[in-house]
Scaffold this motif. Structure first.
Motif, PDB file in Angstrom:
ATOM      1  N   MET A   1      -2.254  -4.688  13.761  1.00 21.55           N
ATOM      2  CA  MET A   1      -2.458  -4.006  13.149  1.00 21.55           C
ATOM      3  C   MET A   1      -2.056  -2.911  12.645  1.00 21.55           C
ATOM      4  SD  MET A   1      -6.561  -1.990  14.162  1.00 21.55           S
ATOM      5  CE  MET A   1      -6.513  -3.068  15.515  1.00 21.55           C
ATOM      6  N   SER A   2      -2.144  -1.961  11.658  1.00 18.95           N
ATOM      7  CA  SER A   2      -1.685  -1.008  11.273  1.00 18.95           C
ATOM      8  C   SER A   2      -3.325   0.544  10.537  1.00 18.95           C
ATOM      9  CB  SER A   2      -0.259  -1.023  10.569  1.00 18.95           C
ATOM     10  OG  SER A   2      -0.986  -1.608   9.224  1.00 18.95           O
ATOM     11  N   SER A   3      -2.355   1.679  10.894  1.00 20.77           N
ATOM     12  CA  SER A   3      -3.079   2.295  10.363  1.00 20.77           C
ATOM     13  C   SER A   3      -2.650   3.602   8.941  1.00 20.77           C
ATOM     14  CB  SER A   3      -3.872   3.391  11.509  1.00 20.77           C
ATOM     15  OG  SER A   3      -3.054   3.886  11.543  1.00 20.77           O
ATOM     16  N   ASP A   4      -3.247   3.778   8.453  1.00 20.15           N
ATOM     17  CA  ASP A   4      -2.388   4.777   7.981  1.00 20.15           C
ATOM     18  C   ASP A   4      -3.504   5.863   7.115  1.00 20.15           C
ATOM     19  OD1 ASP A   4      -0.760   5.519   5.615  1.00 20.15           O
ATOM     20  OD2 ASP A   4      -2.198   4.854   3.690  1.00 20.15           O
ATOM     21  N   THR A   5      -2.735   7.117   7.518  1.00 20.06           N
ATOM     22  CA  THR A   5      -3.161   8.544   6.912  1.00 20.06           C
ATOM     23  C   THR A   5      -3.386   9.369   6.121  1.00 20.06           C
ATOM     24  OG1 THR A   5      -3.398   8.294   9.402  1.00 20.06           O
ATOM     25  CG2 THR A   5      -4.355  10.720   8.932  1.00 20.06           C
ATOM     26  N   ASP A   6      -4.677   9.549   5.467  1.00 24.07           N
ATOM     27  CA  ASP A   6      -3.921  10.197   3.990  1.00 24.07           C
ATOM     28  C   ASP A   6      -5.222  11.707   3.814  1.00 24.07           C
ATOM     29  OD1 ASP A   6      -2.488   8.277   2.432  1.00 24.07           O
ATOM     30  OD2 ASP A   6      -3.988   7.520   2.084  1.00 24.07           O
ATOM     31  N   LEU A   7      -4.679  12.907   3.514  1.00 28.36           N
ATOM     32  CA  LEU A   7      -5.417  13.550   2.963  1.00 28.36           C
ATOM     33  C   LEU A   7      -5.701  13.781   1.538  1.00 28.36           C
ATOM     34  CD1 LEU A   7      -6.518  16.281   3.402  1.00 28.36           C
ATOM     35  CD2 LEU A   7      -4.033  18.081   3.185  1.00 28.36           C
ATOM     36  N   ASP A   8      -6.906  14.036   1.036  1.00 28.29           N
ATOM     37  CA  ASP A   8      -6.860  14.501  -0.320  1.00 28.29           C
ATOM     38  C   ASP A   8      -8.014  15.319  -0.051  1.00 28.29           C
ATOM     39  OD1 ASP A   8      -7.020  10.904  -0.687  1.00 28.29           O
ATOM     40  OD2 ASP A   8      -9.329  10.905   0.215  1.00 28.29           O
ATOM     41  N   LEU A   9      -7.424  15.730  -1.028  1.00 29.70           N
ATOM     42  CA  LEU A   9      -7.839  17.626  -1.774  1.00 29.70           C
ATOM     43  C   LEU A   9      -8.751  16.951  -3.124  1.00 29.70           C
ATOM     44  CD1 LEU A   9      -4.181  18.839  -1.655  1.00 29.70           C
ATOM     45  CD2 LEU A   9      -5.684  18.754  -0.033  1.00 29.70           C
ATOM     46  N   ILE A  10      -9.742  17.332  -2.922  1.00 27.78           N
ATOM     47  CA  ILE A  10     -10.858  17.333  -3.848  1.00 27.78           C
ATOM     48  C   ILE A  10     -11.475  18.274  -5.345  1.00 27.78           C
ATOM     49  CG2 ILE A  10     -13.279  16.132  -4.420  1.00 27.78           C
ATOM     50  CD1 ILE A  10     -12.747  14.905  -1.597  1.00 27.78           C
ATOM     51  N   PHE A  11     -10.908  18.141  -6.171  1.00 23.60           N
ATOM     52  CA  PHE A  11     -11.071  19.465  -7.596  1.00 23.60           C
ATOM     53  C   PHE A  11     -12.336  19.470  -8.312  1.00 23.60           C
ATOM     54  CE2 PHE A  11      -6.931  20.009  -5.264  1.00 23.60           C
ATOM     55  CZ  PHE A  11      -6.528  21.203  -4.390  1.00 23.60           C
ATOM     56  N   LEU A  12     -12.457  20.430  -8.799  1.00 22.58           N
ATOM     57  CA  LEU A  12     -13.601  20.157  -9.975  1.00 22.58           C
ATOM     58  C   LEU A  12     -12.477  21.028 -11.064  1.00 22.58           C
ATOM     59  CD1 LEU A  12     -16.656  21.524 -10.006  1.00 22.58           C
ATOM     60  CD2 LEU A  12     -16.080  18.507  -9.781  1.00 22.58           C
TER      61      LEU A  12
END
Length: 73
Positions: A1-12
């Motif tokens: 098992m492995s995990s991956d972390t991302d940061l999503d920046l949401i714009f208009l």
């Protein structure tokens, strides 16, 4: 098992459509204030554009963690 972390920046964008910028493996413990400051700087300095025009509003930042389980035969 492995995990991956991302940061999503949401714009208009100028067309009113959502645009998501994805940052892989953000620094651990990144705060809402740091995310908000970075997003506002992106908008204020017109850093990115999209098919629908410039990014005009910072909507939301979110941390996304995905866990991957390999299924062996």
């Amino acid at each position: 098992m492995s995990s991956d972390t991302d940061l999503d920046l949401i714009f208009l964008n100028a067309a009113g459509k959502k645009v998501i910028l994805n940052i892989e493996e953000p620094k651990p413990g990144v705060t809402k204030a740091e995310i908000d400051t970075a997003m506002q700087a992106i908008v204020d300095n017109n850093v990115f554009t999209s098919a629908g025009g410039d990014l005009v509003e910072a909507v939301q930042g979110r941390i996304r963690t995905t866990t991957l389980d390999v299924v062996d035969e």
